[in-house]
Each structure stands twice: as structure tokens, then as C-alpha cells.
Design a protein around this motif. Sequence first.
Motif, mmCIF file in Angstrom:
data_model
loop_
_atom_site.group_PDB
_atom_site.id
_atom_site.type_symbol
_atom_site.label_atom_id
_atom_site.label_comp_id
_atom_site.label_asym_id
_atom_site.label_seq_id
_atom_site.Cartn_x
_atom_site.Cartn_y
_atom_site.Cartn_z
ATOM 1 N N PHE A 245 0.830 -1.201 0.000
ATOM 2 C CA PHE A 245 0.000 0.000 0.000
ATOM 3 C C PHE A 245 0.864 1.250 0.000
ATOM 4 C CE2 PHE A 245 -3.401 2.783 0.922
ATOM 5 C CZ PHE A 245 -2.999 3.640 1.938
ATOM 6 N N VAL A 246 0.424 2.250 -0.778
ATOM 7 C CA VAL A 246 1.111 3.542 -0.807
ATOM 8 C C VAL A 246 0.192 4.643 -0.290
ATOM 9 C CG1 VAL A 246 2.188 5.289 -2.272
ATOM 10 C CG2 VAL A 246 2.582 2.847 -2.730
ATOM 11 N N ALA A 247 -0.972 4.776 -0.927
ATOM 12 C CA ALA A 247 -1.896 5.850 -0.554
ATOM 13 C C ALA A 247 -3.294 5.500 -1.037
ATOM 14 C CB ALA A 247 -1.452 7.183 -1.161
ATOM 15 N N ALA A 248 -4.285 6.108 -0.401
ATOM 16 C CA ALA A 248 -5.672 5.900 -0.802
ATOM 17 C C ALA A 248 -6.470 7.163 -0.546
ATOM 18 C CB ALA A 248 -6.291 4.726 -0.056
ATOM 19 N N ILE A 249 -7.538 7.318 -1.316
ATOM 20 C CA ILE A 249 -8.435 8.456 -1.141
ATOM 21 C C ILE A 249 -9.868 7.947 -1.262
ATOM 22 C CG2 ILE A 249 -8.291 9.103 -3.590
ATOM 23 C CD1 ILE A 249 -8.457 12.062 -2.607
ATOM 24 N N SER A 250 -10.683 8.307 -0.293
ATOM 25 C CA SER A 250 -12.066 7.871 -0.309
ATOM 26 C C SER A 250 -12.879 8.721 -1.284
ATOM 27 C CB SER A 250 -12.672 7.981 1.099
ATOM 28 O OG SER A 250 -12.786 9.352 1.466
ATOM 29 N N SER B 287 -15.250 10.608 -0.535
ATOM 30 C CA SER B 287 -15.489 11.909 0.083
ATOM 31 C C SER B 287 -14.210 12.725 0.243
ATOM 32 C CB SER B 287 -16.140 11.731 1.460
ATOM 33 O OG SER B 287 -15.278 10.984 2.311
ATOM 34 N N GLY B 288 -13.059 12.141 -0.110
ATOM 35 C CA GLY B 288 -11.814 12.897 -0.083
ATOM 36 C C GLY B 288 -10.882 12.602 1.071
ATOM 37 N N GLY B 289 -11.246 11.682 1.952
ATOM 38 C CA GLY B 289 -10.349 11.293 3.019
ATOM 39 C C GLY B 289 -9.106 10.621 2.473
ATOM 40 N N ARG B 290 -7.948 10.941 3.047
ATOM 41 C CA ARG B 290 -6.675 10.459 2.504
ATOM 42 C C ARG B 290 -5.924 9.615 3.523
ATOM 43 N NH1 ARG B 290 -4.684 16.126 -0.395
ATOM 44 N NH2 ARG B 290 -6.602 16.430 -1.583
ATOM 45 N N TYR B 291 -5.237 8.613 3.005
ATOM 46 C CA TYR B 291 -4.481 7.689 3.837
ATOM 47 C C TYR B 291 -3.136 7.434 3.165
ATOM 48 C CZ TYR B 291 -9.325 6.998 5.142
ATOM 49 O OH TYR B 291 -10.631 7.216 5.508
ATOM 50 N N TYR B 292 -2.083 7.347 3.979
ATOM 51 C CA TYR B 292 -0.744 7.140 3.434
ATOM 52 C C TYR B 292 0.011 6.090 4.238
ATOM 53 C CZ TYR B 292 -1.573 11.616 1.109
ATOM 54 O OH TYR B 292 -2.095 12.630 0.341
ATOM 55 N N SER B 293 0.910 5.415 3.551
ATOM 56 C CA SER B 293 1.829 4.550 4.272
ATOM 57 C C SER B 293 2.868 5.430 4.952
ATOM 58 C CB SER B 293 2.525 3.579 3.323
ATOM 59 O OG SER B 293 3.399 4.269 2.459
ATOM 60 N N SER C 245 5.960 5.193 4.923
ATOM 61 C CA SER C 245 7.157 5.393 4.113
ATOM 62 C C SER C 245 7.026 6.550 3.131
ATOM 63 C CB SER C 245 7.493 4.107 3.354
ATOM 64 O OG SER C 245 6.434 3.759 2.473
ATOM 65 N N VAL C 246 5.818 6.976 2.837
ATOM 66 C CA VAL C 246 5.651 8.066 1.867
ATOM 67 C C VAL C 246 4.995 9.298 2.475
ATOM 68 C CG1 VAL C 246 5.423 6.353 0.026
ATOM 69 C CG2 VAL C 246 3.357 7.406 0.999
ATOM 70 N N LYS C 247 4.552 9.206 3.706
ATOM 71 C CA LYS C 247 3.861 10.327 4.341
ATOM 72 C C LYS C 247 4.766 11.552 4.360
ATOM 73 C CE LYS C 247 1.257 8.854 7.521
ATOM 74 N NZ LYS C 247 0.768 8.284 8.811
ATOM 75 N N GLY C 248 4.219 12.669 3.937
ATOM 76 C CA GLY C 248 4.995 13.907 3.883
ATOM 77 C C GLY C 248 5.702 14.140 2.565
ATOM 78 N N ARG C 249 5.789 13.102 1.743
ATOM 79 C CA ARG C 249 6.455 13.228 0.438
ATOM 80 C C ARG C 249 5.475 13.052 -0.727
ATOM 81 N NH1 ARG C 249 10.132 9.580 -1.091
ATOM 82 N NH2 ARG C 249 9.228 7.880 0.149
ATOM 83 N N PHE C 250 4.502 12.168 -0.554
ATOM 84 C CA PHE C 250 3.535 11.883 -1.609
ATOM 85 C C PHE C 250 2.180 12.495 -1.248
ATOM 86 C CE2 PHE C 250 5.453 7.610 -3.275
ATOM 87 C CZ PHE C 250 6.690 8.222 -3.401
ATOM 88 N N THR C 251 1.444 12.886 -2.289
ATOM 89 C CA THR C 251 0.098 13.417 -2.095
ATOM 90 C C THR C 251 -0.848 12.770 -3.095
ATOM 91 O OG1 THR C 251 0.967 15.549 -1.351
ATOM 92 C CG2 THR C 251 -1.344 15.474 -2.031
ATOM 93 N N ILE C 252 -1.927 12.207 -2.589
ATOM 94 C CA ILE C 252 -2.952 11.641 -3.463
ATOM 95 C C ILE C 252 -4.091 12.639 -3.600
ATOM 96 C CG2 ILE C 252 -4.169 10.454 -1.575
ATOM 97 C CD1 ILE C 252 -4.697 8.145 -3.569
ATOM 98 N N ALA D 178 -11.905 0.608 -5.233
ATOM 99 C CA ALA D 178 -12.574 -0.168 -4.198
ATOM 100 C C ALA D 178 -13.864 0.528 -3.778
ATOM 101 C CB ALA D 178 -11.661 -0.334 -2.987
ATOM 102 N N THR D 179 -14.755 -0.230 -3.174
ATOM 103 C CA THR D 179 -15.994 0.382 -2.690
ATOM 104 C C THR D 179 -15.751 1.154 -1.399
ATOM 105 O OG1 THR D 179 -16.552 -1.667 -1.579
ATOM 106 C CG2 THR D 179 -17.475 -1.326 -3.774
ATOM 107 N N GLN D 180 -14.631 0.845 -0.730
ATOM 108 C CA GLN D 180 -14.298 1.552 0.502
ATOM 109 C C GLN D 180 -12.787 1.681 0.602
ATOM 110 O OE1 GLN D 180 -16.107 -0.163 3.947
ATOM 111 N NE2 GLN D 180 -15.224 1.293 5.376
ATOM 112 N N ALA D 181 -12.311 2.836 0.993
ATOM 113 C CA ALA D 181 -10.867 3.061 1.080
ATOM 114 C C ALA D 181 -10.251 2.135 2.126
ATOM 115 C CB ALA D 181 -10.580 4.512 1.441
#
Length: 121
Positions: A47-52, A54-60, A62-69, A98-101
Motif C-alpha cells: 500500500f502507498v496511498a488511498a483516497i475515499s 469523500s476525499g479522506g486520505r491515507y498514506y503509508s 514510508s511516503v507520508k509527507g512526500r507523496f500526495t494523493i 474499491a468500494t471503501q478506502a
Amino acid sequence: QVQPVESGGGLVQAGGSLRLSCAGSGRTFGGYAMGWFRQAPGKERAFVAAISWSGGRYYSDSVKGRFTISRDYTKSAVYLQMNSLKPEDTAVYYCAAATQAGTTLDGYDYWGQGTQVTVSS
């Protein structure tokens, strides 16, 4: 059926940036959560990143602060902006719907073919 199609991969030097795009072929991404995963040689897909929807964002970690979804609802597209790239970011990057982030592979129903990102030191 949703068919994600990735683009934007390539070769970049360490410290550089790339933006990956994911567009929907067939049905749009309407109502779907979208995720990015990556698979390095000899390693499992992770996993790297996900966006629901509604716009909620999730990051691993290892990439938090560097990657943006992000996502563009009008274009039915999802993006992964990757900054401060490191050689360990080298992998094939996959877009999935996916149906859910979530952060696990089995939560995603539709997968793209992947795009190669190579970061040189």
C-alpha cells in the motif's frame, strides 16, 4: 466494469518529482475509493496511498509527507504527486478501485496494469 489505466511513470533522479495519473476506462470512478500500491522487484505489492470518495486520505508511513494523493471528480481521475523521491521508491505503481478506502490489497476490486517508476541515486 471499472478499468484503471495508469500513466506518468519514468526515470527520475533521487530528490526529484513525478506525478502519476490514473484514469478510468469504461465506467468512471464515481462512488469508488481509489488507491495506489507499488511492487518492487522481489517484494510483495504494498500500500502507498488511498483516497475515499469523500476525499479522506491515507498514506503509508514510508511516503507520508512526500507523496500526495488527489482526485479530480470532473475528469474521473486520480493522481499521485511524488516528491523527494528516493531510490527505494523504485517500483511498479498500480492504481486500484474499491468500494471503501483501505490499505490492504484484498479490499480492491479493480486494478490497472501498472506504471514503472525508477529513481536513480
